[in-house]
Scaffold this motif. Structure first.
Motif, mmCIF file in Angstrom:
data_model
loop_
_atom_site.group_PDB
_atom_site.id
_atom_site.type_symbol
_atom_site.label_atom_id
_atom_site.label_comp_id
_atom_site.label_asym_id
_atom_site.label_seq_id
_atom_site.Cartn_x
_atom_site.Cartn_y
_atom_site.Cartn_z
ATOM 1 N N PHE A 100 -4.527 -14.576 -11.623
ATOM 2 C CA PHE A 100 -3.481 -15.553 -11.322
ATOM 3 C C PHE A 100 -2.685 -14.994 -10.138
ATOM 4 O O PHE A 100 -2.188 -13.866 -10.190
ATOM 5 C CB PHE A 100 -2.547 -15.756 -12.521
ATOM 6 N N THR A 101 -2.597 -15.788 -9.080
ATOM 7 C CA THR A 101 -1.872 -15.319 -7.893
ATOM 8 C C THR A 101 -0.567 -16.075 -7.746
ATOM 9 O O THR A 101 -0.546 -17.305 -7.764
ATOM 10 C CB THR A 101 -2.725 -15.502 -6.617
ATOM 11 N N ILE A 102 0.510 -15.336 -7.598
ATOM 12 C CA ILE A 102 1.828 -15.938 -7.363
ATOM 13 C C ILE A 102 2.136 -15.814 -5.865
ATOM 14 O O ILE A 102 1.875 -14.775 -5.259
ATOM 15 C CB ILE A 102 2.928 -15.242 -8.217
ATOM 16 N N GLY A 103 2.642 -16.863 -5.278
ATOM 17 C CA GLY A 103 3.025 -16.802 -3.866
ATOM 18 C C GLY A 103 4.478 -16.361 -3.730
ATOM 19 O O GLY A 103 5.306 -16.641 -4.606
ATOM 20 N N ASN A 149 12.446 -10.118 -3.392
ATOM 21 C CA ASN A 149 11.590 -11.052 -4.139
ATOM 22 C C ASN A 149 10.159 -10.521 -4.225
ATOM 23 O O ASN A 149 9.531 -10.552 -5.283
ATOM 24 C CB ASN A 149 11.543 -12.421 -3.438
ATOM 25 N N LYS A 150 9.673 -10.050 -3.084
ATOM 26 C CA LYS A 150 8.291 -9.560 -3.043
ATOM 27 C C LYS A 150 8.122 -8.321 -3.932
ATOM 28 O O LYS A 150 7.183 -8.254 -4.739
ATOM 29 C CB LYS A 150 7.939 -9.216 -1.588
ATOM 30 N N TYR A 151 9.053 -7.377 -3.797
ATOM 31 C CA TYR A 151 8.937 -6.142 -4.575
ATOM 32 C C TYR A 151 9.083 -6.431 -6.082
ATOM 33 O O TYR A 151 8.412 -5.808 -6.904
ATOM 34 C CB TYR A 151 9.990 -5.120 -4.134
ATOM 35 N N LEU A 193 5.784 -7.766 -7.205
ATOM 36 C CA LEU A 193 4.786 -6.695 -7.260
ATOM 37 C C LEU A 193 5.012 -5.795 -8.479
ATOM 38 O O LEU A 193 4.064 -5.374 -9.139
ATOM 39 C CB LEU A 193 4.836 -5.852 -5.969
ATOM 40 N N ALA A 194 6.301 -5.515 -8.752
ATOM 41 C CA ALA A 194 6.616 -4.639 -9.886
ATOM 42 C C ALA A 194 6.251 -5.314 -11.206
ATOM 43 O O ALA A 194 5.638 -4.707 -12.084
ATOM 44 C CB ALA A 194 8.098 -4.262 -9.859
ATOM 45 N N THR A 195 6.618 -6.613 -11.331
ATOM 46 C CA THR A 195 6.277 -7.346 -12.562
ATOM 47 C C THR A 195 4.764 -7.411 -12.726
ATOM 48 O O THR A 195 4.231 -7.188 -13.823
ATOM 49 C CB THR A 195 6.862 -8.780 -12.513
ATOM 50 N N ALA A 196 4.067 -7.716 -11.627
ATOM 51 C CA ALA A 196 2.600 -7.805 -11.678
ATOM 52 C C ALA A 196 2.006 -6.457 -12.100
ATOM 53 O O ALA A 196 1.118 -6.406 -12.961
ATOM 54 C CB ALA A 196 2.057 -8.223 -10.307
ATOM 55 N N ALA A 197 2.514 -5.368 -11.525
ATOM 56 C CA ALA A 197 1.976 -4.038 -11.847
ATOM 57 C C ALA A 197 2.184 -3.715 -13.323
ATOM 58 O O ALA A 197 1.310 -3.132 -13.973
ATOM 59 C CB ALA A 197 2.648 -2.992 -10.963
ATOM 60 N N MET A 198 3.343 -4.115 -13.857
ATOM 61 C CA MET A 198 3.626 -3.820 -15.265
ATOM 62 C C MET A 198 2.664 -4.575 -16.187
ATOM 63 O O MET A 198 2.151 -4.015 -17.151
ATOM 64 C CB MET A 198 5.085 -4.190 -15.594
ATOM 65 N N TRP A 199 2.420 -5.850 -15.868
ATOM 66 C CA TRP A 199 1.492 -6.621 -16.723
ATOM 67 C C TRP A 199 0.052 -6.161 -16.516
ATOM 68 O O TRP A 199 -0.720 -6.071 -17.480
ATOM 69 C CB TRP A 199 1.637 -8.125 -16.444
ATOM 70 N N ASN A 200 -0.295 -5.863 -15.275
ATOM 71 C CA ASN A 200 -1.675 -5.431 -15.006
ATOM 72 C C ASN A 200 -1.974 -4.101 -15.711
ATOM 73 O O ASN A 200 -3.093 -3.866 -16.146
ATOM 74 C CB ASN A 200 -1.910 -5.297 -13.501
ATOM 75 N N ALA A 201 -0.957 -3.235 -15.804
ATOM 76 C CA ALA A 201 -1.151 -1.955 -16.493
ATOM 77 C C ALA A 201 -1.454 -2.165 -17.981
ATOM 78 O O ALA A 201 -2.070 -1.319 -18.623
ATOM 79 C CB ALA A 201 0.095 -1.093 -16.323
ATOM 80 N N LYS A 202 -1.001 -3.332 -18.498
ATOM 81 C CA LYS A 202 -1.280 -3.636 -19.920
ATOM 82 C C LYS A 202 -2.581 -4.431 -20.059
ATOM 83 O O LYS A 202 -2.847 -4.998 -21.121
ATOM 84 C CB LYS A 202 -0.122 -4.455 -20.508
ATOM 85 N N GLU A 243 -1.800 -11.167 -9.234
ATOM 86 C CA GLU A 243 -1.765 -10.752 -7.825
ATOM 87 C C GLU A 243 -0.629 -11.464 -7.108
ATOM 88 O O GLU A 243 -0.161 -12.516 -7.549
ATOM 89 C CB GLU A 243 -3.098 -11.070 -7.154
ATOM 90 N N VAL A 244 -0.201 -10.880 -6.004
ATOM 91 C CA VAL A 244 0.923 -11.433 -5.240
ATOM 92 C C VAL A 244 0.469 -11.694 -3.807
ATOM 93 O O VAL A 244 -0.100 -10.810 -3.172
ATOM 94 C CB VAL A 244 2.119 -10.451 -5.236
ATOM 95 N N ALA A 245 0.706 -12.922 -3.321
ATOM 96 C CA ALA A 245 0.429 -13.238 -1.911
ATOM 97 C C ALA A 245 1.771 -13.511 -1.240
ATOM 98 O O ALA A 245 2.485 -14.432 -1.638
ATOM 99 C CB ALA A 245 -0.469 -14.463 -1.802
#
Lengths: 300, 406
Positions: free
Chosen positions: B40-43, B59-61, B64-73, B86-88
């Motif tokens: 799932f990509t968030i813009g 906003n971008k960081y 990225l931080a939220t995405a990294a936390m969920w991806n780590a799980k 993912e973040v675009a």
């Protein structure tokens, strides 16, 4: 509904405050404008990256003085040296070739814009997006005749004044300074008279960039710095050299004084939004009447 | 031995072969894991360069931080399926033309339906036609009510607007600190001017005496002494720095104090404590601003983890992120309620918004986190970010009170 009494113009700001602010602003602006006019006069090139160079100078002092707690003077020296080297590198490896082979002025202008974007993005990558500041080198405020003047701003004013006078002495009375003036007047004649044109141009660019670094390093104590301040500062520098006359050292100082006092008096006695509106209107009218600025003629 | 003698054709070929084999092996090993998880990509579209870069970059960081936390799980679960986040990101430079181009790229080229940003009214308003055309939703950090009122349904205000925070803060200061008069100062740009106008209206309604209601400075101003001198000479009890950018706040505070101002200073925008203290030193003491979930006194363990992840992504924590941490988390959690169909169709997402409510994961208090805004926009088009009002005390933010716009 509460009736609000209109705020009277002037609001009691003493004229001395406006004049003191005007003096400090003028010295700051002159230091910014001198570097850009020096490069313009020698190379006929508008250095769009001047504001970005100033920003990097600010970051140099931030790290040397603010982060590593080394002496402030060392930070200023580092800013001047690093920016001097960047300026020399830009001249030697980028602008010299483009100015030699390009048939249109736009090429060098586009290159200058490119260097501005490059420096801004490198700074954003290296230093991040945050505003940075350093502790005051001198604290306290002096009050006289109803005006407030923090010692920090007084220090910036005095150091800027010394640097401006030093530069004027250098270009007027030293051999390299005379070579730079000769180059500004007539490149071919200077070459025929034995001036090493390439070396002098590189030196001029390095000094102009070094001055931007010094200005940034000095002003970081009162204004702070962030990676995005460059473009706005370049625009102000362009306004000053348009008022004073592009490529004329005296003109840059005059432009800085006009802008500095217009800003301080405007903000003190006019509604805020009118100040820059009037400055731009006056600038447009002035350029229609005198497109070369107040002192619009080359050195000498 | 020289480098040339070491780098023979044979060693180069062998090295290239080894790299290719290694790459294939790694790819082969990785493939089953990728196949098990969808993406799932968030813009993110906002200002990420220039003087206001910190707004969009935060906003971008945060994303990225939220995405990294969920991806780590192992990803975020929507409808029984784990999604790798993912973040675009697109930098619009606060320019409406670039913002429109950015939205077109994210929605038409990348096919995204959820975008965080942009950061100001001018860009947010310009993006509306393309968002509607693409059937995409966005979470702007712009305060214009027009964006969130019908017939527009695709924008959700990501934070507390100045016209919501202002009256609450002024009212508190009138009662708690005896404030009777106020002066407003703003940058001469559309958003700060709109915020000043709304602040003035709110102060009038509360019966405050206004000593200055229209003073502005150019966004390029580097020396605030002249404009602040005029404000200070009006002798207000409170100076409101309407919509002040974090880059300008320290100098304005320092200028006010150096001009002898002894009263209160406040703003309705989020600030970063390090920037304030670094730039203004002790002159930042007492400054009141809107915060998010960032003060240690109120934040949850989950927020502590987020702060650490943010510092990894951005290099350092920024208190501004305390108000922006909510966006991606709310999109994901609403998608979890709306189901996987909502990833490509925003209608089920909009339906789910109406009844959405979870305990706030970022605050110790775990108060309900939902969509709000009916009182202001006639529909729920605002993330119910708690109104956290902070004061600088001893070089740190201290929470004065936590309120709610609902």
């Amino acid at each position: 509904m509460l009736a609000v009494r209109p705020v009277p113009l002037a609001q009691g700001v003493p004229m001395t405050q406006a004049l003191v602010d005007g003096c400090v602003l003028s010295a700051n602006y002159a230091l910014i404008a001198l570097g850009i006019t020096l490069i313009f006069s020698i190379m006929n090139l508008l250095n769009f990256a001047h504001g970005q160079m100033l920003m990097i100078g600010g970051f140099m002092v931030y790290y040397v003085y603010g982060v590593f707690h080394l002496p402030f003077a060392l930070g200023l020296l580092a800013a001047a040296l690093v920016l001097g080297l960047i300026g020399a590198g830009f001249e030697r490896f980028l602008f010299r070739r483009v100015l030699r082979v390009a048939t249109r002025e736009e090429n060098s202008m586009l290159l200058a814009v490119g260097t501005a974007l490059l420096l801004e993005n490198v700074a954003l990558f290296l230093f991040g997006e945050k505003q940075r500041g350093v502790p005051e080198t001198v604290s306290g405020v002096v009050q006289f005749a109803g005006a407030f003047l923090p010692y920090q701003r007084l220090e910036v004013f005095l150091v800027a004044l010394v640097l401006i006078l030093g530069l004027l002495y250098f270009v007027q009375y030293t051999r390299p300074g005379r070579a730079m003036r000769a180059l500004a007047q007539d490149r071919d004649a200077a070459r025929l008279m034995g001036v090493n044109v390439d070396r002098t141009a590189m030196m001029g660019f390095a000094i102009g960039a070094g001055l931007a670094g010094l200005a940034g390093g000095l002003l970081v104590t009162v204004q702070g710095v962030n990676a995005g301040i460059g473009t706005d500062i370049s625009i102000k520098a362009f306004i000053m050299i348009m008022i004073g006359g592009a490529g004329v050292v005296g003109g840059a100082i005059l432009g800085a004084v006009v802008l500095g006092f217009a800003e301080s008096i405007g903000y003190a006695y006019l509604p805020g939004s009118l100040t820059y509106l009037l400055i731009f209107l006056a600038l447009i009218l002035f350029l229609v009447i005198r497109p070369r600025g107040i002192m619009g003629h080359p050195w000498g | 031995m020289t480098i040339e003698t070491k780098l023979t054709r044979r060693t180069l070929l062998a090295g290239a072969g080894g790299l290719a084999a290694g790459g294939l092996a790694v790819g082969g090993l990785a493939r089953p894991a990728i196949a098990a998880t969808k993406t799932f990509t968030i813009g993110v579209c906002g200002v990420m360069s220039g003087a206001a870069a910190s707004w969009g970059l935060t906003n971008k960081y945060c994303s990225l931080a939220t995405a990294a936390m969920w991806n780590a799980k192992g990803g975020f679960e929507i409808g029984g399926q784990k999604y790798h986040i993912e973040v675009a990101a697109v930098d619009d430079q606060n320019d409406p033309k670039l913002s429109v181009a950015g939205i077109q790229r994210l929605t038409q080229q990348d096919g995204l339906h959820y975008i965080i940003g942009p950061n100001v009214d001018t860009t947010a308003v310009a993006d509306v036609p393309d968002l509607n055309k693409a059937g995409a939703m966005n979470i702007p950090y712009a305060f214009s009510k027009w964006l969130y009122t019908k017939p527009r349904e695709n924008s959700i205000l990501g934070m507390i607007a100045s016209y919501q925070a202002g009256p609450i803060i002024y009212s508190y200061l009138m009662k708690a600190k005896g404030v009777k008069s106020v002066a407003f100062l703003a940058a001469n740009a559309s958003d700060p001017l709109a915020q000043m106008k709304e602040g003035v209206a709110a102060a009038r309604k509360l019966g405050l005496k206004i000593t200055s209601s229209s003073e502005t400075y150019e966004p390029s101003t580097t020396d605030f002494f002249p404009v602040m001198a005029k404000i200070v000479h009006g002798k207000p009890d409170l100076i409101v720095l309407s919509g002040v950018a974090p880059a300008a706040a320290p100098q304005l505070l320092r200028a006010a104090r150096q001009l002898g101002f002894k009263g209160l200073l406040s703003t309705e925008t989020a600030q970063d404590i390090k920037i304030l203290v670094q730039g203004a030193g002790k002159d930042a003491e007492g400054f009141i601003s809107v915060g998010g979930a960032s003060t240690p006194a109120i934040r949850s363990a989950y927020m502590d983890d987020f702060v650490k992840e943010y510092a990894k992504v951005a290099g350092a924590w920024n208190d501004e992120a305390g108000t922006k941490v909510y966006a991606l988390e709310m999109v994901l959690r609403t998608l979890a309620v709306a189901g996987p169909k909502a990833i490509t169709d925003v209608k089920p997402f909009q339906t789910a918004m109406a009844g959405f409510s979870i305990p706030n994961p970022f605050l110790k208090a775990r108060s309900p986190l939902k969509y709000v805004g009916t009182a202001y926009f006639g529909q729920k088009r605002q993330i119910g970010v708690p109104l956290v009002v902070n004061e600088v005390k001893g070089g740190k933010f201290e929470t004065l009170f936590v309120g709610s716009v609902s």
